[in-house]
Design a protein around this motif. Structure first.
Motif, short mmCIF file in Angstrom:
data_model
loop_
_atom_site.label_atom_id
_atom_site.label_comp_id
_atom_site.label_asym_id
_atom_site.label_seq_id
_atom_site.Cartn_x
_atom_site.Cartn_y
_atom_site.Cartn_z
N ALA A 1 -8.90 10.41 -5.58
CA ALA A 1 -7.82 10.55 -6.56
C ALA A 1 -8.27 11.43 -7.73
O ALA A 1 -7.50 12.29 -8.20
N ARG A 2 -9.49 11.23 -8.21
CA ARG A 2 -9.99 12.03 -9.34
C ARG A 2 -10.15 13.49 -8.97
O ARG A 2 -9.75 14.38 -9.72
N GLN A 3 -10.74 13.73 -7.81
CA GLN A 3 -10.96 15.11 -7.39
C GLN A 3 -9.66 15.83 -7.09
O GLN A 3 -9.47 17.00 -7.44
N ALA A 4 -8.74 15.15 -6.43
CA ALA A 4 -7.49 15.78 -6.02
C ALA A 4 -6.67 16.23 -7.22
O ALA A 4 -6.03 17.29 -7.17
N LYS A 5 -6.66 15.46 -8.29
CA LYS A 5 -5.84 15.80 -9.44
C LYS A 5 -6.21 17.16 -10.02
O LYS A 5 -5.36 18.02 -10.25
N GLY A 6 -7.50 17.36 -10.27
CA GLY A 6 -7.93 18.63 -10.84
C GLY A 6 -7.87 19.78 -9.85
O GLY A 6 -7.46 20.89 -10.19
N VAL B 1 0.36 13.76 -6.46
CA VAL B 1 -1.06 13.56 -6.78
C VAL B 1 -1.21 12.53 -7.89
O VAL B 1 -2.09 11.67 -7.85
N ASP B 2 -0.34 12.61 -8.89
CA ASP B 2 -0.39 11.64 -9.98
C ASP B 2 -0.10 10.23 -9.49
O ASP B 2 -0.75 9.26 -9.90
N ALA B 3 0.87 10.09 -8.58
CA ALA B 3 1.20 8.78 -8.03
C ALA B 3 0.03 8.21 -7.24
O ALA B 3 -0.27 7.01 -7.32
N PHE B 4 -0.65 9.05 -6.48
CA PHE B 4 -1.81 8.59 -5.71
C PHE B 4 -2.92 8.14 -6.66
O PHE B 4 -3.57 7.11 -6.44
N GLY B 5 -3.14 8.89 -7.73
CA GLY B 5 -4.17 8.53 -8.69
C GLY B 5 -3.88 7.23 -9.41
O GLY B 5 -4.80 6.43 -9.66
N ARG B 6 -2.63 6.98 -9.73
CA ARG B 6 -2.27 5.73 -10.40
C ARG B 6 -2.35 4.55 -9.44
O ARG B 6 -2.60 3.43 -9.88
N SER B 7 -2.14 4.81 -8.17
CA SER B 7 -2.21 3.73 -7.19
C SER B 7 -3.65 3.32 -6.88
O SER B 7 -3.93 2.16 -6.59
N PHE B 8 -4.55 4.30 -6.95
CA PHE B 8 -5.96 4.03 -6.64
C PHE B 8 -6.85 4.57 -7.75
O PHE B 8 -7.62 5.51 -7.54
N PRO B 9 -6.75 3.99 -8.94
CA PRO B 9 -7.56 4.47 -10.07
C PRO B 9 -9.04 4.26 -9.80
O PRO B 9 -9.46 3.23 -9.27
N GLY B 10 -9.84 5.25 -10.14
CA GLY B 10 -11.27 5.15 -9.92
C GLY B 10 -11.73 5.67 -8.58
O GLY B 10 -12.93 5.88 -8.37
N LEU B 11 -10.81 5.89 -7.65
CA LEU B 11 -11.18 6.42 -6.34
C LEU B 11 -11.57 7.89 -6.48
O LEU B 11 -10.82 8.68 -7.05
N PRO B 12 -12.74 8.29 -5.96
CA PRO B 12 -13.15 9.70 -6.08
C PRO B 12 -12.13 10.68 -5.53
O PRO B 12 -11.94 11.76 -6.10
N VAL C 1 0.83 -1.20 0.00
CA VAL C 1 0.00 0.00 0.00
C VAL C 1 0.87 1.25 0.00
O VAL C 1 0.54 2.27 -0.61
N VAL C 2 2.01 1.18 0.70
CA VAL C 2 2.91 2.32 0.78
C VAL C 2 3.87 2.38 -0.41
O VAL C 2 4.13 3.45 -0.97
N LEU C 3 4.38 1.22 -0.81
CA LEU C 3 5.40 1.18 -1.87
C LEU C 3 4.81 1.47 -3.25
O LEU C 3 5.53 1.98 -4.12
N LEU C 4 3.54 1.14 -3.46
CA LEU C 4 2.94 1.37 -4.78
C LEU C 4 2.92 2.84 -5.15
O LEU C 4 3.43 3.23 -6.22
N PRO C 5 2.36 3.73 -4.32
CA PRO C 5 2.42 5.16 -4.68
C PRO C 5 3.84 5.71 -4.69
O PRO C 5 4.14 6.61 -5.48
N ALA C 6 4.71 5.17 -3.82
CA ALA C 6 6.10 5.63 -3.83
C ALA C 6 6.77 5.29 -5.16
O ALA C 6 7.52 6.09 -5.72
N GLY C 7 6.48 4.09 -5.67
CA GLY C 7 7.04 3.70 -6.96
C GLY C 7 6.51 4.55 -8.10
O GLY C 7 7.28 4.96 -8.99
#
Length: 302
Positions: free
Chosen positions: A207-212, A194-205, A99-105
C-alpha cells in the motif's frame, strides 16, 4: 489448514516482497502505463488471496471436489454437499466479504470527497476565473505560473496569467495536453483506488509503495500522451516554468514534487520495453492473480 497457510504465505509474498522488486525495476519509467497495470495486479492479487484465505479459514477446509461443480464449491462460488450449509450461513461469508467491501467503501468515500472538493473549487472559479475559448481553459489572475486540471464530472483546465506570460504558445500547448491527458485517462479514479487500498491495509508495504509509485507513473503517462503532439523540449521547458505552482486539493498539477524525475526522463529518453517484455509483464500479472485461485481450488492443497 494447508490451503490457508499457503494463501497466507502468498499474501505475504505479494504484500511485502513483490512491491520492493517492482519499485526497483528499471523498466517501469520506460513503460508507465504497463507499470501501473502491474501495481494494480499486485493489489488485486493481494485482495483475492486474503479473501480466499479468510473464506478457507472460516470453512476449515470443508470442500467438496466433484468435477466443475466441485471446483466452484471449493472456491466458494457454488454450494454443494457439506459446503452448502456453510455457504448458507451469512456469518460464513462475512469475513471474506469484509475484505472486499472495505476497500470498496473507502473508494466510494474518496470519490465522494473529491467530487465535493471539486464542486467547491468550481464555484470559486466561477467568481475569480475567466473562461478562455482560445486555450479551452479557465484563466485565473495569479503571480505564480501554474497549470492544473479538475478531472471527473467538473472537468476543467486552469491556467494562471503568470503561466501565459512566461510560456510560449508551444510550451503552453504541451502542458495543456498533459493536463487533458489526466482528464481523458480518468486518473482521479486510479488515485482513488490506490488510496482506498492504502486505507484498507494501513502499514502494508504494498500500500505504501503503490501510492507513491502510481502517482509518479500516472504523471509520466500523461507526459507520454502529451508527447504525441508536442516536442520533449517544449514540455520540459513548460514543466520547469510551472514546477513551483501548486495544484489545489482534488486536482492534478503540471508541476509538483515529481517534476525533477519527470524532467530527467524527458531530457534523457530511454527505449521502451519490447513486445516480448510487455507480454511478459502482462502474463506475469495474470499468472500472479491465478496462483491464489489454484491454491484455493486445486486438489493438491486440500
Amino acid at each position: 489448514m494447508t490451503s490457508t497457510l499457503f494463501l497466507a504465505g502468498y499474501a505475504a509474498l505479494v504484500g511485502v516482497f513483490a512491491p520492493r522488486v517492482l519499485a526497483r525495476a528499471r523498466w517501469t519509467h520506460r513503460a508507465p502505463r504497463l507499470a501501473v497495470l502491474a501495481w494494480y495486479a499486485l493489489m488485486a492479487t493481494f485482495l483475492v488471496t486474503v479473501t480466499l484465505a479468510a473464506y478457507h479459514l472460516v470453512l476449515r477446509e470443508q470442500h467438496v471436489h466433484d468435477g466443475l461443480v466441485g471446483l466452484l464449491s471449493a472456491c466458494g462460488l457454488f454450494p454443494v454437499g457439506s459446503a452448502s450449509h456453510a455457504a448458507a450461513d451469512p456469518a460464513t461469508l462475512l469475513p471474506p466479504a469484509l475484505v472486499v467491501l472495505l476497500p470498496a467503501g473507502w473508494f466510494l468515500d474518496r470519490v465522494w470527497r473529491t467530487r465535493r472538493a471539486q464542486r467547491r473549487h468550481v464555484a470559486l472559479l466561477a467568481v475569480v476565473g475567466n473562461p478562455s475559448a482560445d486555450h479551452d481553459a479557465v484563466i485565473v489572475d495569479h503571480d505564480t505560473p501554474a497549470v492544473y486540471c479538475l478531472p471527473g464530472r467538473y472537468r476543467q483546465v486552469v491556467v494562471t496569467r503568470a503561466a501565459i506570460k512566461v510560456l510560449s504558445q508551444e510550451q503552453l500547448g504541451a502542458v495543456l495536453a498533459h493536463e487533458r491527458a489526466h482528464i481523458a485517462g480518468r486518473h482521479h479514479l486510479c488515485h482513488a483506488m490506490v488510496d482506498a487500498f492504502g486505507r484498507s491495509f494501513p502499514g502494508l508495504p504494498l500500500a505504501r509503495q503503490a501510492k507513491g509509485q502510481v502517482a509518479l507513473l500516472l504523471e509520466m503517462a500523461a507526459d507520454d500522451r502529451a508527447l504525441r503532439l508536442h516536442s520533449r523540449e517544449n514540455l520540459a521547458a513548460a514543466m520547469c516554468e510551472v514546477a513551483a505552482g501548486r495544484a489545489p486539493r482534488a486536482a492534478f498539477g503540471a508541476g509538483g514534487s515529481s517534476a525533477a524525475v519527470r524532467l530527467h526522463r524527458l531530457l534523457v529518453p530511454a527505449a521502451t520495453p519490447g513486445r516480448a517484455a510487455r507480454l511478459g509483464v502482462v502474463g506475469g500479472s495474470l499468472a500472479a492473480l491465478l496462483v491464489p485461485l489454484l491454491i484455493a481450488c486445486g486438489p493438491f492443497f486440500g
